[in-house]
Enzyme design. Structure first.
Site, short mmCIF file in Angstrom:
data_model
loop_
_atom_site.label_atom_id
_atom_site.label_comp_id
_atom_site.label_asym_id
_atom_site.label_seq_id
_atom_site.Cartn_x
_atom_site.Cartn_y
_atom_site.Cartn_z
CG ASP A 211 -1.21 -17.05 -6.81
OD1 ASP A 211 -1.86 -17.86 -6.12
OD2 ASP A 211 -0.23 -17.42 -7.76
N GLY A 237 -6.29 -13.02 -3.52
CA GLY A 237 -7.64 -13.35 -3.55
C GLY A 237 -7.84 -14.89 -4.50
CG ASP A 238 -10.97 -18.39 -5.02
OD1 ASP A 238 -10.51 -18.59 -6.12
OD2 ASP A 238 -11.62 -19.12 -4.34
CG HIS A 257 -1.29 -27.43 -16.34
ND1 HIS A 257 -0.14 -28.07 -16.30
CD2 HIS A 257 -1.17 -26.60 -15.31
CE1 HIS A 257 0.71 -27.76 -15.26
NE2 HIS A 257 -0.15 -26.76 -14.68
#
Length: 347
Positions: A211, A237-238, A257
């Site tokens: 995350d 991280g991304d 979502h």
């Protein structure tokens, strides 16, 4: 389910006008719950009934204003108003706003009704007219940036996601056999609730919790308290830039979502790129009902629009999206709870 009563205590039908009025005034009640949760009213009443004067001192509140708040809480079942009218105690509903109560909804109330959500949702009209998220217009930045700069609000929201993760975890563990997994990667897994539950029932597996950096910093305590420190690796991280390699089971719990289709495809293709051959992907989401019915999901769908530019989807929508990213849906498991489990394989 129904959000508003269609009949009163005497069994007589509530008029359509009254039902609409209750809908119109619903946001007043949200704020009552939010302030009661924020002030810790349930915690102050945890050891028994107290007078409004005592609670006012404990919360540093105006006594008259606080009395009016507690009276409203009593009207809607959160508190009992004792015979002297100035003393209040907890009801079973009010107990759910205690900090240390199992299944507590205090963080949920603060996280979902806090400024990041509340102020932005006030621009729903603009979101409908434009089809775009309103966070940047209201908060001056996107929601995840906002949370990164507002640590306390971010913590309540992360704990809210933890509550939903617990509900999802119970649903998933009860309905999905993950015993063949050896390396489970939870992408955007917040505090690791779902990952920890799966590892409990699959003792031979190890996990990776992935995350954003500020979320992983908060997750360290939760992972330690779960007793899974030796089995869960924390990586920050991304996920739009890349995800951890080598998982044979990837988890996406209430992630897709948040994003539009193009952003979802970027994330899904990142997973496809690093997953092992024949790796499986579990998408855990609330599905839009095929036919209109009273449900939280269409309301959540609007929240996703105004807050993030995302959307809730039907099972068919997810099937088409996953196929574009190189995954084939094997089955959709209805858990009879809030969530459904979509199992897909890498092809």
């Amino acid at each position: 389910m129904s959000f508003f009563p269609t009949s009163n205590e005497d069994g007589n039908r509530v008029s359509p006008a009254l039902q609409v009025i209750q809908m119109i005034e619903g946001y007043w009640l949200s704020q009552v719950v939010y302030v009661a949760a924020k002030l810790g009213i349930a915690d102050h009443l945890a050891d028994g009934p107290k007078s409004v004067d005592a609670i006012a001192i404990a919360t540093q509140s105006n006594t008259d204003a606080l009395y009016r708040l507690l009276r409203a809480c009593a009207c809607f079942g959160l508190l009992n108003q004792e015979s002297d009218h100035r003393t209040f105690s907890l009801t079973p509903m009010g107990e759910l706003l205690k900090t240390d109560k199992k299944g507590s909804l205090r963080d949920y109330a603060i996280g979902v009704i806090g400024p990041g959500h509340w102020l932005t949702f006030g621009k729903l009209e603009q979101a409908i007219l434009s089809g775009a998220s309103q966070c940047k217009n209201v908060l001056g930045m996107e929601l995840w940036e906002y949370y990164a700069q507002h640590e306390q609000e971010s913590l309540h929201f992360s704990r809210t996601m933890g509550y939903l993760s617990q509900a999802a975890a119970l649903d998933v563990v009860a309905h999905y056999d993950a015993s063949q997994a050896r390396n489970i990667v939870d992408v955007g897994g917040s505090h690791g609730m779902l990952l920890s539950k799966l590892l409990e029932v699959v003792p031979t597996a190890k996990g990776v919790l992935f995350d954003l950096p500020n979320v992983i910093d908060q997750a360290r305590i939760a992972v330690k308290s779960s007793g899974m420190e030796d089995r869960i690796t924390l990586i920050s991280g991304d996920f739009f830039q890349g995800v951890p390699v080598g998982g044979d089971l990837y988890l996406l719990k209430q992630i897709l979502h948040d994003w539009n289709d193009a952003e979802c495809l970027t994330l899904l293709k990142n997973i496809h790129q690093v997953a092992n051959p024949e790796s499986k992907l579990l998408v855990v989401e609330m599905l839009v009902p095929d036919q209109p019915e009273p449900s939280l999901v269409p309301l959540t769908d609007l929240a996703m629009l105004v807050l993030l530019g995302g959307r809730e989807r039907t099972g068919q929508d997810y099937g088409l999206l996953l196929a574009k990213a190189g995954f084939r849906v094997e089955r959709i498991i209805s858990t009879h709870g809030l969530f459904s489990v979509i199992e897909a394989v890498r092809v």
